[in-house]
Write a protein that holds these residues in place. Structure first.
Motif, PDB file in Angstrom:
ATOM      1  N   PHE A 124     -17.200  -7.090  -3.231  1.00 55.86           N
ATOM      2  CA  PHE A 124     -18.134  -6.299  -2.606  1.00 55.86           C
ATOM      3  C   PHE A 124     -18.176  -6.445  -1.049  1.00 55.86           C
ATOM      4  CE2 PHE A 124     -20.203  -5.562  -6.385  1.00 55.86           C
ATOM      5  CZ  PHE A 124     -21.212  -4.949  -6.527  1.00 55.86           C
ATOM      6  N   SER A 125     -17.576  -7.596  -0.549  1.00 60.71           N
ATOM      7  CA  SER A 125     -17.364  -7.762   0.834  1.00 60.71           C
ATOM      8  C   SER A 125     -16.154  -6.879   1.479  1.00 60.71           C
ATOM      9  CB  SER A 125     -17.308  -9.125   1.375  1.00 60.71           C
ATOM     10  OG  SER A 125     -15.948  -9.676   1.016  1.00 60.71           O
ATOM     11  N   LYS A 126     -15.384  -6.606   0.623  1.00 52.56           N
ATOM     12  CA  LYS A 126     -14.345  -5.564   1.015  1.00 52.56           C
ATOM     13  C   LYS A 126     -14.689  -4.122   0.880  1.00 52.56           C
ATOM     14  CE  LYS A 126     -11.169  -9.155  -0.396  1.00 52.56           C
ATOM     15  NZ  LYS A 126     -10.269  -9.836  -1.529  1.00 52.56           N
ATOM     16  N   PHE A 127     -15.914  -3.752   0.132  1.00 56.10           N
ATOM     17  CA  PHE A 127     -16.059  -2.174  -0.041  1.00 56.10           C
ATOM     18  C   PHE A 127     -16.100  -1.766   1.483  1.00 56.10           C
ATOM     19  CE2 PHE A 127     -18.403  -2.932  -4.111  1.00 56.10           C
ATOM     20  CZ  PHE A 127     -17.137  -2.942  -4.751  1.00 56.10           C
ATOM     21  N   ASP A 128     -15.508  -0.458   1.594  1.00 59.15           N
ATOM     22  CA  ASP A 128     -15.700   0.191   2.955  1.00 59.15           C
ATOM     23  C   ASP A 128     -16.183   1.733   2.633  1.00 59.15           C
ATOM     24  OD1 ASP A 128     -14.971   1.913   5.153  1.00 59.15           O
ATOM     25  OD2 ASP A 128     -12.761   1.264   5.253  1.00 59.15           O
ATOM     26  N   CYS A 129     -17.463   1.664   3.174  1.00 59.00           N
ATOM     27  CA  CYS A 129     -18.333   2.912   2.771  1.00 59.00           C
ATOM     28  C   CYS A 129     -17.724   4.128   3.578  1.00 59.00           C
ATOM     29  CB  CYS A 129     -19.468   2.770   2.891  1.00 59.00           C
ATOM     30  SG  CYS A 129     -20.205   1.696   2.115  1.00 59.00           S
ATOM     31  N   GLU A 159      -4.528   5.230 -11.919  1.00 63.35           N
ATOM     32  CA  GLU A 159      -5.295   4.223 -11.426  1.00 63.35           C
ATOM     33  C   GLU A 159      -6.430   3.851 -12.258  1.00 63.35           C
ATOM     34  OE1 GLU A 159      -3.322   6.664  -8.477  1.00 63.35           O
ATOM     35  OE2 GLU A 159      -4.924   7.155  -9.942  1.00 63.35           O
ATOM     36  N   PHE A 160      -6.855   4.608 -13.110  1.00 61.76           N
ATOM     37  CA  PHE A 160      -8.139   4.165 -14.147  1.00 61.76           C
ATOM     38  C   PHE A 160      -7.323   3.274 -15.258  1.00 61.76           C
ATOM     39  CE2 PHE A 160     -11.191   4.716 -17.585  1.00 61.76           C
ATOM     40  CZ  PHE A 160     -12.208   4.456 -16.830  1.00 61.76           C
ATOM     41  N   ASP A 161      -7.496   2.055 -15.168  1.00 65.31           N
ATOM     42  CA  ASP A 161      -6.920   1.015 -16.013  1.00 65.31           C
ATOM     43  C   ASP A 161      -7.742  -0.021 -16.150  1.00 65.31           C
ATOM     44  OD1 ASP A 161      -6.406  -0.302 -13.656  1.00 65.31           O
ATOM     45  OD2 ASP A 161      -4.213  -0.142 -13.724  1.00 65.31           O
ATOM     46  N   CYS A 162      -7.384  -1.082 -16.805  1.00 68.03           N
ATOM     47  CA  CYS A 162      -8.044  -2.309 -17.041  1.00 68.03           C
ATOM     48  C   CYS A 162      -8.793  -3.039 -15.689  1.00 68.03           C
ATOM     49  CB  CYS A 162      -7.465  -3.485 -17.803  1.00 68.03           C
ATOM     50  SG  CYS A 162      -6.159  -4.054 -17.041  1.00 68.03           S
ATOM     51  N   HIS A 163      -8.064  -2.786 -14.459  1.00 68.96           N
ATOM     52  CA  HIS A 163      -8.506  -3.131 -13.083  1.00 68.96           C
ATOM     53  C   HIS A 163      -9.335  -2.510 -12.346  1.00 68.96           C
ATOM     54  CE1 HIS A 163      -5.751  -6.629 -13.765  1.00 68.96           C
ATOM     55  NE2 HIS A 163      -4.726  -5.786 -13.866  1.00 68.96           N
ATOM     56  N   PHE A 164      -9.675  -1.040 -12.792  1.00 70.71           N
ATOM     57  CA  PHE A 164     -10.441  -0.318 -12.152  1.00 70.71           C
ATOM     58  C   PHE A 164     -11.825  -0.926 -11.525  1.00 70.71           C
ATOM     59  CE2 PHE A 164     -14.182   2.936 -12.150  1.00 70.71           C
ATOM     60  CZ  PHE A 164     -13.583   3.813 -11.154  1.00 70.71           C
ATOM     61  N   TYR A 165     -12.579  -1.660 -12.345  1.00 66.36           N
ATOM     62  CA  TYR A 165     -13.754  -2.193 -12.008  1.00 66.36           C
ATOM     63  C   TYR A 165     -13.526  -3.548 -11.274  1.00 66.36           C
ATOM     64  CZ  TYR A 165     -16.331   1.456 -14.276  1.00 66.36           C
ATOM     65  OH  TYR A 165     -16.708   2.389 -15.148  1.00 66.36           O
ATOM     66  N   GLU A 166     -12.278  -3.855 -10.948  1.00 68.22           N
ATOM     67  CA  GLU A 166     -11.859  -4.913 -10.026  1.00 68.22           C
ATOM     68  C   GLU A 166     -11.218  -4.407  -8.678  1.00 68.22           C
ATOM     69  OE1 GLU A 166      -9.176  -7.678 -12.050  1.00 68.22           O
ATOM     70  OE2 GLU A 166     -10.047  -6.866 -13.977  1.00 68.22           O
ATOM     71  N   SER A 167     -11.127  -3.467  -8.521  1.00 71.14           N
ATOM     72  CA  SER A 167     -10.546  -2.581  -7.403  1.00 71.14           C
ATOM     73  C   SER A 167     -11.341  -2.293  -6.184  1.00 71.14           C
ATOM     74  CB  SER A 167      -9.448  -1.601  -7.925  1.00 71.14           C
ATOM     75  OG  SER A 167      -8.770  -2.100  -8.992  1.00 71.14           O
ATOM     76  N   PHE A 188      -6.878  -0.650  -3.645  1.00 73.65           N
ATOM     77  CA  PHE A 188      -6.455  -2.066  -3.835  1.00 73.65           C
ATOM     78  C   PHE A 188      -6.872  -2.575  -5.176  1.00 73.65           C
ATOM     79  CE2 PHE A 188      -6.772  -1.204   0.713  1.00 73.65           C
ATOM     80  CZ  PHE A 188      -5.713  -1.988   1.197  1.00 73.65           C
ATOM     81  N   ALA A 189      -5.884  -3.112  -5.990  1.00 75.86           N
ATOM     82  CA  ALA A 189      -6.025  -3.107  -7.204  1.00 75.86           C
ATOM     83  C   ALA A 189      -5.296  -4.576  -7.626  1.00 75.86           C
ATOM     84  CB  ALA A 189      -5.829  -2.145  -8.113  1.00 75.86           C
ATOM     85  N   PRO A 190      -5.564  -5.431  -8.435  1.00 74.31           N
ATOM     86  CA  PRO A 190      -4.688  -6.564  -8.866  1.00 74.31           C
ATOM     87  C   PRO A 190      -3.360  -6.161  -9.324  1.00 74.31           C
ATOM     88  CG  PRO A 190      -6.909  -6.733  -9.882  1.00 74.31           C
ATOM     89  CD  PRO A 190      -6.731  -5.423  -9.169  1.00 74.31           C
ATOM     90  N   ASN A 191      -2.379  -6.911  -9.023  1.00 72.09           N
ATOM     91  CA  ASN A 191      -1.062  -6.657  -9.517  1.00 72.09           C
ATOM     92  C   ASN A 191      -0.524  -7.083 -10.901  1.00 72.09           C
ATOM     93  OD1 ASN A 191      -0.477  -5.342  -7.120  1.00 72.09           O
ATOM     94  ND2 ASN A 191       0.275  -7.224  -6.281  1.00 72.09           N
ATOM     95  N   THR A 192      -1.624  -7.527 -11.509  1.00 76.54           N
ATOM     96  CA  THR A 192      -1.196  -8.150 -12.861  1.00 76.54           C
ATOM     97  C   THR A 192      -1.458  -7.041 -14.012  1.00 76.54           C
ATOM     98  OG1 THR A 192      -3.611  -8.660 -13.213  1.00 76.54           O
ATOM     99  CG2 THR A 192      -2.275 -10.546 -12.379  1.00 76.54           C
ATOM    100  N   PRO A 193      -0.333  -7.031 -14.831  1.00 81.61           N
ATOM    101  CA  PRO A 193      -0.258  -5.967 -16.012  1.00 81.61           C
ATOM    102  C   PRO A 193      -1.513  -5.903 -16.802  1.00 81.61           C
ATOM    103  CG  PRO A 193       1.306  -7.848 -16.330  1.00 81.61           C
ATOM    104  CD  PRO A 193       0.576  -8.027 -15.184  1.00 81.61           C
ATOM    105  N   CYS A 194      -1.725  -4.661 -17.246  1.00 80.70           N
ATOM    106  CA  CYS A 194      -3.102  -4.717 -18.058  1.00 80.70           C
ATOM    107  C   CYS A 194      -2.276  -4.916 -19.431  1.00 80.70           C
ATOM    108  CB  CYS A 194      -3.546  -3.257 -18.250  1.00 80.70           C
ATOM    109  SG  CYS A 194      -4.440  -2.874 -16.487  1.00 80.70           S
ATOM    110  N   LEU A 195      -3.224  -5.910 -20.306  1.00 79.21           N
ATOM    111  CA  LEU A 195      -2.677  -5.942 -21.642  1.00 79.21           C
ATOM    112  C   LEU A 195      -3.229  -5.188 -22.655  1.00 79.21           C
ATOM    113  CD1 LEU A 195      -3.011  -9.866 -21.535  1.00 79.21           C
ATOM    114  CD2 LEU A 195      -0.954  -8.395 -21.301  1.00 79.21           C
TER     115      LEU A 195
END
Length: 195
Positions: A124-129, A159-167, A188-195
């Motif tokens: 949340f601190s990284k959100f750029d409105c 971009e809509f993958d398992c990391h969408f809500y972490e990005s 900006f999204a995590p680089n870990t692969p979606c399982l």
């Protein structure tokens, strides 16, 4: 007029059937649209037919000023009669609350809530409105006026993958004078692969 009544009935039926379907929006959009965002601990909860009422002790104000730290405020969620189900929060649990822009000072309505984890607070601190997140999926086409290219992150199936809500969507800090030229928004999204 006779043709209008069946059409209206069909529209109402579609709302009831599809009204609770999840409309995909980013947490950043929720945050940026909310006038007030704060962290609080639920002290007590009362769920009735129309409203769910929660007494919440403010731990910190993230966006805007709900009250002072340590103050207890009343916030309102959906009651049992809401077609998509009531707002249910655990007593003695800490949440991040976004307050609806349709709220009044005397009636703070919950727009959305999240667990107050360290990961969520950091994100949340990284959100750029100044950056808009636009979701354009085959089953949810883009609607409304699109933002200019450099002022948005366009979310497609890629971009809509398992990391969408972490990005999140933000601008890179630049050495350029910010009044003349801003860097474009990036996803900006995590680089870990979606399982």
């Amino acid at each position: 007029m006779q043709n209008f009544v069946p059409l209206l009935a069909l529209a109402n039926l579609m709302f009831v059937v599809y009204g609770c379907e999840p409309y995909i929006t980013s947490d950043q959009t929720v945050y940026c649209e909310a006038p007030l965002v704060f962290v609080g601990v639920v002290n007590c909860a009362k769920i009735e037919d129309r409203d769910a009422t929660f007494r919440v002790k403010i731990a910190s104000n993230i966006k805007g000023q709900v009250g002072y730290i340590g103050q207890t405020v009343t916030i309102i969620g959906f009651g049992r009669a809401y077609s998509c189900g009531p707002t249910v929060l655990d007593v003695n649990r800490k949440y991040i609350f976004t307050i609806s822009r349709y709220s009044s000072p005397n009636r703070l309505e919950i727009y959305e809530y999240f667990e107050a984890t360290l990961e969520n607070l950091n994100r949340f601190s990284k959100f750029d409105c100044s950056c808009k997140v636009e979701v354009d999926l085959p089953y949810q086409p883009l609607y409304g006026e699109p933002a200019p290219i450099g002022d948005k992150c366009l979310i497609t199936e890629r971009e809509f993958d398992c990391h969408f809500y972490e990005s999140y969507c933000a601008r890179q800090p630049s050495n350029v004078n910010s009044y003349r030229q801003r860097s474009p928004c990036q996803w900006f999204a995590p680089n870990t692969p979606c399982l």
